[in-house]
Design a protein around this motif. Structure first.
Motif, PDB file in Angstrom:
ATOM      1  N   ILE A 288      10.691  -3.804   9.282  1.00 34.04           N
ATOM      2  CA  ILE A 288       9.668  -4.603   9.976  1.00 34.04           C
ATOM      3  C   ILE A 288      10.268  -5.901  10.495  1.00 34.04           C
ATOM      4  CG2 ILE A 288       7.509  -5.890   9.650  1.00 34.04           C
ATOM      5  CD1 ILE A 288       6.694  -3.741   7.603  1.00 34.04           C
ATOM      6  N   VAL A 289      11.153  -6.504   9.693  1.00 27.50           N
ATOM      7  CA  VAL A 289      11.784  -7.752  10.137  1.00 27.50           C
ATOM      8  C   VAL A 289      12.642  -7.486  11.366  1.00 27.50           C
ATOM      9  CG1 VAL A 289      13.353  -9.610   9.504  1.00 27.50           C
ATOM     10  CG2 VAL A 289      11.739  -8.723   7.818  1.00 27.50           C
ATOM     11  N   LEU A 290      13.373  -6.373  11.370  1.00 22.46           N
ATOM     12  CA  LEU A 290      14.190  -6.019  12.544  1.00 22.46           C
ATOM     13  C   LEU A 290      13.306  -5.862  13.782  1.00 22.46           C
ATOM     14  CD1 LEU A 290      16.698  -3.471  10.980  1.00 22.46           C
ATOM     15  CD2 LEU A 290      17.309  -5.592  12.174  1.00 22.46           C
ATOM     16  N   ARG A 291      12.171  -5.203  13.588  1.00 18.29           N
ATOM     17  CA  ARG A 291      11.255  -5.034  14.715  1.00 18.29           C
ATOM     18  C   ARG A 291      10.721  -6.380  15.203  1.00 18.29           C
ATOM     19  NH1 ARG A 291       5.364  -2.592  15.398  1.00 18.29           N
ATOM     20  NH2 ARG A 291       4.966  -4.213  13.886  1.00 18.29           N
ATOM     21  N   ASN A 292      10.458  -7.287  14.259  1.00 17.25           N
ATOM     22  CA  ASN A 292       9.988  -8.629  14.633  1.00 17.25           C
ATOM     23  C   ASN A 292      11.043  -9.363  15.454  1.00 17.25           C
ATOM     24  OD1 ASN A 292       7.648  -8.160  13.216  1.00 17.25           O
ATOM     25  ND2 ASN A 292       8.260  -9.334  11.406  1.00 17.25           N
TER      26      ASN A 292
ATOM     27  N   ASP B 118       0.866  -1.170   0.000  1.00 17.92           N
ATOM     28  CA  ASP B 118       0.000   0.000   0.000  1.00 17.92           C
ATOM     29  C   ASP B 118       0.907   1.226   0.000  1.00 17.92           C
ATOM     30  OD1 ASP B 118      -1.499   2.248   0.954  1.00 17.92           O
ATOM     31  OD2 ASP B 118      -3.040   0.861   1.660  1.00 17.92           O
ATOM     32  N   GLN B 119       0.886   1.987  -1.097  1.00 15.47           N
ATOM     33  CA  GLN B 119       1.837   3.093  -1.261  1.00 15.47           C
ATOM     34  C   GLN B 119       1.682   4.160  -0.180  1.00 15.47           C
ATOM     35  OE1 GLN B 119       4.428   3.024  -3.393  1.00 15.47           O
ATOM     36  NE2 GLN B 119       3.633   0.935  -3.743  1.00 15.47           N
ATOM     37  N   GLN B 120       0.438   4.440   0.237  1.00 18.64           N
ATOM     38  CA  GLN B 120       0.247   5.422   1.305  1.00 18.64           C
ATOM     39  C   GLN B 120       0.855   4.937   2.612  1.00 18.64           C
ATOM     40  OE1 GLN B 120      -3.943   6.222   1.526  1.00 18.64           O
ATOM     41  NE2 GLN B 120      -3.889   7.774  -0.112  1.00 18.64           N
ATOM     42  N   ALA B 121       0.666   3.631   2.889  1.00 15.63           N
ATOM     43  CA  ALA B 121       1.239   3.073   4.114  1.00 15.63           C
ATOM     44  C   ALA B 121       2.761   3.110   4.060  1.00 15.63           C
ATOM     45  CB  ALA B 121       0.748   1.646   4.308  1.00 15.63           C
ATOM     46  N   PHE B 122       3.337   2.822   2.871  1.00 13.05           N
ATOM     47  CA  PHE B 122       4.797   2.863   2.729  1.00 13.05           C
ATOM     48  C   PHE B 122       5.321   4.291   2.918  1.00 13.05           C
ATOM     49  CE2 PHE B 122       4.651  -1.354   0.679  1.00 13.05           C
ATOM     50  CZ  PHE B 122       5.746  -1.921   1.297  1.00 13.05           C
ATOM     51  N   ALA B 123       4.596   5.240   2.356  1.00 12.96           N
ATOM     52  CA  ALA B 123       5.023   6.637   2.491  1.00 12.96           C
ATOM     53  C   ALA B 123       4.992   7.069   3.949  1.00 12.96           C
ATOM     54  CB  ALA B 123       4.126   7.534   1.635  1.00 12.96           C
ATOM     55  N   ALA B 124       3.943   6.667   4.663  1.00 14.20           N
ATOM     56  CA  ALA B 124       3.836   7.019   6.083  1.00 14.20           C
ATOM     57  C   ALA B 124       4.940   6.358   6.892  1.00 14.20           C
ATOM     58  CB  ALA B 124       2.471   6.599   6.612  1.00 14.20           C
ATOM     59  N   ALA B 125       5.255   5.089   6.565  1.00 15.85           N
ATOM     60  CA  ALA B 125       6.310   4.377   7.283  1.00 15.85           C
ATOM     61  C   ALA B 125       7.674   4.977   6.992  1.00 15.85           C
ATOM     62  CB  ALA B 125       6.293   2.900   6.904  1.00 15.85           C
ATOM     63  N   ALA B 126       7.878   5.455   5.755  1.00 14.69           N
ATOM     64  CA  ALA B 126       9.160   6.064   5.392  1.00 14.69           C
ATOM     65  C   ALA B 126       9.354   7.388   6.104  1.00 14.69           C
ATOM     66  CB  ALA B 126       9.231   6.261   3.880  1.00 14.69           C
ATOM     67  N   ALA B 127       8.244   8.089   6.359  1.00 19.17           N
ATOM     68  CA  ALA B 127       8.339   9.415   6.980  1.00 19.17           C
ATOM     69  C   ALA B 127       8.360   9.352   8.493  1.00 19.17           C
ATOM     70  CB  ALA B 127       7.160  10.272   6.527  1.00 19.17           C
ATOM     71  N   SER B 128       8.076   8.186   9.073  1.00 21.92           N
ATOM     72  CA  SER B 128       7.975   8.090  10.534  1.00 21.92           C
ATOM     73  C   SER B 128       8.580   6.781  11.015  1.00 21.92           C
ATOM     74  CB  SER B 128       6.509   8.181  10.953  1.00 21.92           C
ATOM     75  OG  SER B 128       6.346   7.865  12.314  1.00 21.92           O
ATOM     76  N   SER B 129       9.150   6.813  12.181  1.00 20.67           N
ATOM     77  CA  SER B 129       9.677   5.590  12.790  1.00 20.67           C
ATOM     78  C   SER B 129       8.715   5.028  13.832  1.00 20.67           C
ATOM     79  CB  SER B 129      11.029   5.888  13.458  1.00 20.67           C
ATOM     80  OG  SER B 129      10.861   6.907  14.452  1.00 20.67           O
ATOM     81  N   ALA B 130       7.508   5.558  13.864  1.00 22.08           N
ATOM     82  CA  ALA B 130       6.511   5.107  14.843  1.00 22.08           C
ATOM     83  C   ALA B 130       6.091   3.670  14.537  1.00 22.08           C
ATOM     84  CB  ALA B 130       5.294   6.023  14.812  1.00 22.08           C
ATOM     85  N   PRO B 131       5.946   2.832  15.567  1.00 18.29           N
ATOM     86  CA  PRO B 131       5.543   1.439  15.352  1.00 18.29           C
ATOM     87  C   PRO B 131       4.210   1.306  14.605  1.00 18.29           C
ATOM     88  CG  PRO B 131       6.296   1.754  17.599  1.00 18.29           C
ATOM     89  CD  PRO B 131       6.213   3.127  16.989  1.00 18.29           C
ATOM     90  N   ALA B 132       3.314   2.245  14.807  1.00 18.15           N
ATOM     91  CA  ALA B 132       1.996   2.147  14.179  1.00 18.15           C
ATOM     92  C   ALA B 132       2.095   2.177  12.666  1.00 18.15           C
ATOM     93  CB  ALA B 132       1.096   3.276  14.662  1.00 18.15           C
ATOM     94  N   ALA B 133       3.027   2.960  12.149  1.00 15.50           N
ATOM     95  CA  ALA B 133       3.182   3.047  10.696  1.00 15.50           C
ATOM     96  C   ALA B 133       3.668   1.725  10.130  1.00 15.50           C
ATOM     97  CB  ALA B 133       4.159   4.173  10.342  1.00 15.50           C
ATOM     98  N   LEU B 134       4.636   1.089  10.808  1.00 10.91           N
ATOM     99  CA  LEU B 134       5.124  -0.219  10.356  1.00 10.91           C
ATOM    100  C   LEU B 134       4.046  -1.293  10.515  1.00 10.91           C
ATOM    101  CD1 LEU B 134       8.769  -0.229  11.799  1.00 10.91           C
ATOM    102  CD2 LEU B 134       8.042   0.245   9.456  1.00 10.91           C
ATOM    103  N   ALA B 135       3.258  -1.177  11.568  1.00 12.66           N
ATOM    104  CA  ALA B 135       2.191  -2.160  11.794  1.00 12.66           C
ATOM    105  C   ALA B 135       1.165  -2.111  10.677  1.00 12.66           C
ATOM    106  CB  ALA B 135       1.515  -1.897  13.137  1.00 12.66           C
TER     107      ALA B 135
END
Length: 915
Positions: free
Chosen positions: A900-904, A794-811
């Motif tokens: 995400i794998v690192l977080r896992n 999901d491109q929007q989700a990827f963009a949000a994850a790239a702009a933030s290190s918050a766990p919610a974005a990666l989730a």
């Protein structure tokens, strides 16, 4: 897709099975009050009543326990009747019973061998003989039997055809049995005038004649037997109805006539009903009569016509029973105490005729009977099951078991008929019959319960009425027919998940396992039903453990190794497959593999000519291959060669067989040595063919097997050479199964990560003689791998994850990307390591695919996520993942997936610390 009422008296966890006699109950209760039951002190009359409730073999066994019981056991009153149907009876057995049979009056037997043995009983005072399965009985045998029993009053052979009996034997009957009152024979080819005239001359008391399902009968001669009161020619062909209607109406004593299942027409029926003496005319299932919609029997007063278009309950009440106003006059008659003798003879005959005709009609595939079965037929069978005649009860129960079945081969029944039986109280009635002390009733009632229980609503009613305990008890019977039908009932009931626990609690598991050992060489019926029931029970985790504890593994392996019946082999293999399916929750998988000869037997069964056997054997090997030791033992037993041969032969087989064949190869190929062996044995080609199947489940197992095989460069090259790239690309892009698409993508990633290149160039040390151009296949594969991975992006989700290190974005990215079923995959250290190395591959597509794969394998909640995380941590994968996540030139998807794998990994490390 054969009995006596027993009461169970429980004391200190044990069951004592007693007949349902009030006087015995009182005496035993008195002894129980004292805390002790001393059977040797029971009164003689109580012991005699107990003895009367056992079959002849059990009676003989009890007689050997002490001197007193030995004397009581040979009392003449216990041996006035003898039922030999349930056990094999040869001349030696008959001779051993001869001393007890001096006063024998009634005998029932089954089959030609028992017929040959009858004369050795030396029961010259026999009055009644009834035989079943008489196809092989000859004129000579029957002539000897009647010559030795001159007092005979009743002789019945059927309902199966007496193909080898001719008119000569009938003449012998007439000459030897002057006291004969009843003669019923089925399936005689020709009953000529000489034979019938001999009966008329020498058997003056002959009142009841049945020539049923015969080819030819001399109607004129039959019209001269003036003593006959009841006559049946049901199912007989080539009848001259003009002669019948002219002559038989003049028979002076004829009360009942049965012409069911014949081609009689309305004209002959009208003439017959004009007879002055005839009271009952049974014409059920007569197509010519039923086609004439204008025919009516209402003008014939004081006559009962039984047909598909008449109401037997109403008409019977109007004719015979003016005082009986109940809905079911047949049942009311059987319950009444004061019966008219003449009416009793008519009702006894009518019940017998109806039970026979209804059974024959239920066995036929004739159309147009649905309305009759729903409105009258089912209710009539239930009424007949309460007859005072044991033979009628048995046949009615068999009819009930038969008329609900649509397709016996596929265990398909008519739900409307089955639920109609349930609504009319048939379940309670059948269960009561199943508790009878008469074994014939037990087996037929159990058969009906088994067939009806295919319907889930009926199965629920059977369980609620206590049927599971009853069937589990019958499964312990020493009578094979009873045990077989009871096992069939448990088999059908065990389909329902809600019944499995109840069957186990009732002792059904142990009873079924014991059946296999008890009847291991007794034929396929009882063994197939027992193994089938155990297979269903083994699908449940708790029941699976009980099956193993009861010795089920050994019993089932014994069947798989030694039994030659395909149905038994199939169910035994299915049971072993289900036992092996609980690898994470119990030790049954390993236990099956450790049983001597188990794996060899299953490997051998994959070559069976029967598809069902091959399918279940492959399924068992698939499940067993999840255990490391089993996997290598299967290969050592020839499993690789056998399963490759199976895969090669099943391109046009059922999806179930294709799925299991590919699945078993998938399981074996977890081992690299097995994977190489599969490739060398020719396993790549058939797996590619199976990957092109239309079935989703086959996609998954074929893709899984090819994924494992592609780990080896030699196999990867074979896949390319045999056209496997296009098959995997098709799976990756088009399969309905996410898992199949995922594993196809991983197989393509293995194939084009560079390890196969040297081998394809022809310069490998493995000696590949020719060069293979990989450019086109690689381009095609990488294109579809990329397309597949991006489907979970999901491109929007990827963009949000790239702009933030918050766990919610990666989730949020994880939620979109996760393939739930992938959590069941278990990878080795080498496989995880290969994906970690792939993170450094120059191909952006392979980098992204590797990170995507590692995400699936480490998502918290996955079945093997912690195992995979531990492998990665031990291999120092975190450093490579951090580099991939921070790489400036890497695709955004690869970087986010790596994060995400690192977080896992951090999550699992924390969990391990807590544990």
């Amino acid at each position: 897709m054969s009995r006596r009422v027993r009461r169970k008296v429980c004391r200190r966890g044990k069951e004592v099975v007693l007949p349902s006699y009030p006087e015995i109950q009182d005496e035993v209760s008195g002894l129980h009050d004292k805390g002790v039951v001393d059977w040797t002190k029971l009164p003689d009359d109580t012991v005699m009543q107990l003895f009367s409730c056992f079959n002849y073999r059990d009676r003989a066994s009890l007689s050997s326990t002490c001197r007193t019981w030995r004397l009581l056991g040979v009392s003449p009153c216990l041996w006035t009747s003898l039922d030999l149907r349930s056990h094999r009876c040869d001349s030696a057995m008959a001779a051993s019973l001869a001393s007890r049979c001096v006063n024998l009056q009634k005998l029932r037997f089954r089959g030609a061998e028992s017929a040959d043995a009858i004369i050795h009983l030396q029961a010259r005072n026999l009055l009644e003989i009834s035989g079943e399965y008489c196809r092989k009985i000859t004129d000579a045998t029957l002539s000897v039997i009647v010559a030795r029993h001159e007092s005979l009053e009743s002789l019945q052979l059927g309902p199966d055809f007496c193909e080898k009996i001719s008119s000569d034997a009938i003449k012998a009957i007439a000459h030897c049995c002057p006291k004969l009152r009843r003669l019923r024979l089925s399936g005689i080819k020709d009953v000529n005038a000489d034979a019938i005239n001999a009966l008329a001359k020498h058997c003056p008391k002959l009142m009841d004649i049945g020539f049923i399902d015969c080819l030819n009968i001399d109607e004129t001669a039959l019209g001269k037997i003036i003593s006959v009161h009841f006559l049946s020619v049901a199912g007989t062909v080539n009848m001259k109805w003009g002669v019948v209607s002219h002559l038989w109406t003049k028979l002076p004593n004829l009360i009942g006539l049965d012409v069911s299942r014949t081609d009689i027409g309305p004209t002959a029926i009208s003439r017959l009903l004009s007879s002055q003496t005839l009271k009952v005319l049974c014409a059920l299932n007569c197509p010519v009569l039923e086609e004439d919609t204008s025919f009516s029997a209402s003008k014939y007063k004081n006559k009962l016509l039984v047909s598909l278009f008449t109401d037997i309950f109403r008409d019977l009440a109007a004719l015979f029973f003016d005082t009986m106003k109940g809905k079911n006059v047949v049942l009311d008659w059987n319950k009444s105490k004061n019966k008219d003798k003449n009416l009793e003879e008519s009702m006894t005959w009518l019940e017998w005729i109806l039970s026979h005709t209804l059974l024959r009609s239920a066995e036929s595939t004739q159309q147009g009977l649905e309305n009759y079965w729903i409105k009258q037929g089912g209710a009539l069978l239930l009424s007949l099951m309460q007859s005072s005649q044991e033979e009628v009860q048995e046949r009615a129960a068999t009819g009930l078991a038969t008329f609900v079945v649509i397709d016996d081969e596929n265990a398909s029944i008519d739900c409307g008929r089955a639920e109609a039986v349930m609504r009319d109280g048939g379940i309670r009635l059948l269960l009561d019959l199943a508790k009878s002390w008469r074994e014939g009733l037990q087996s037929e009632a159990a058969k009906a319960i088994a067939n009806l229980s295919v319907n889930a609503n009926v199965a629920k009613a059977v369980a609620e009425e206590g049927g599971i305990n009853i069937l589990a008890g019958l499964a312990r019977s020493m009578n094979k027919l009873v045990a077989e039908e009871a096992a069939g009932g448990l088999w059908n009931l065990s389909v329902g998940e809600e019944h499995k626990g109840a069957i186990a609690e009732a002792g059904g598991v142990k009873a079924l396992v014991d059946l296999i050992f008890k009847w291991s060489s007794a034929g396929d019926g009882v063994l197939e039903r027992a193994a089938g029931a155990l297979a269903n029970l083994a699908a449940d985790d708790k029941c699976s453990t009980q099956v193993a504890m009861a010795g089920g593994v050994h019993a089932l392996v014994m069947l798989a190794r030694n039994c030659k019946f395909e149905g038994v082999q199939e169910q035994a293999a299915r049971a072993l497959a289900n036992l092996a399916a609980h690898g994470d929750s119990n030790s049954n998988n390993a236990a099956v593999g450790q049983e001597v000869g188990a794996l060899e037997a299953l490997v051998q069964l994959t070559g069976s000519p029967h598809e069902g056997v091959r399918q279940e054997a492959a399924g068992a090997l698939w499940n067993l291959s999840f255990d490391d030791r089993n996997r290598e033992a299967i290969a050592a037993a020839g499993g690789v060669e056998a399963l490759v041969a199976l895969a090669q032969s099943c391109s046009n087989a059922s999806p179930g067989l294709q799925e299991r064949a590919a699945g078993a190869l998938w399981g074996l190929s977890v081992s690299e040595a097995n994977s190489i062996a599969i490739g060398r044995e020719g396993g790549v080609g058939p797996l590619i063919v199976l990957a092109r199947s239309d079935a989703e489940d086959v996609h998954e197992t074929a893709a899984g097997a090819l994924w494992n095989l592609a780990f080896n460069p030699g196999n990867a090259l074979r896949i390319v050479e045999e056209g496997g790239v296009s098959a995997l690309v098709h799976l990756c892009s088009s399969s309905v199964s996410k898992m199949a698409r995922f594993m196809a993508a991983l197989a393509l990633a293995y194939m084009f990560d560079g390890r196969m290149d040297e081998l394809a160039s022809g310069n490998s040390s493995e000696g590949n003689p020719k060069s293979v151009n990989l450019d086109g296949p690689r381009k095609l594969a990488l294109k579809h791998i990329e397309t597949f991975v991006f489907m979970f992006s999901d491109q929007q989700a990827f963009a949000a994850a790239a702009a933030s290190s918050a766990p919610a974005a990666l989730a949020q990215v994880t939620e979109v990307a996760r393939i739930q079923e992938a959590g069941h995959l278990r990878c080795s250290g080498a496989e995880i390591g290969r994906f970690v190395v792939m993170l450094r591959n120059p191909s952006f597509t392979l980098k992204t695919c590797a990170a995507f794969a590692l995400l699936q394998f480490t998502v918290p909640g996955g079945r093997h996520a912690m195992h995979h995380a531990s492998l990665m941590q031990n291999a120092g994968a975190a450093r490579i993942l951090r580099a991939a996540a921070a790489a400036a030139t890497a695709p955004l998807e690869a970087k986010i997936f790596a994060r995400i794998v690192l977080r896992n990994l951090e999550h699992h490390q924390t969990e391990q610390t807590i544990l």
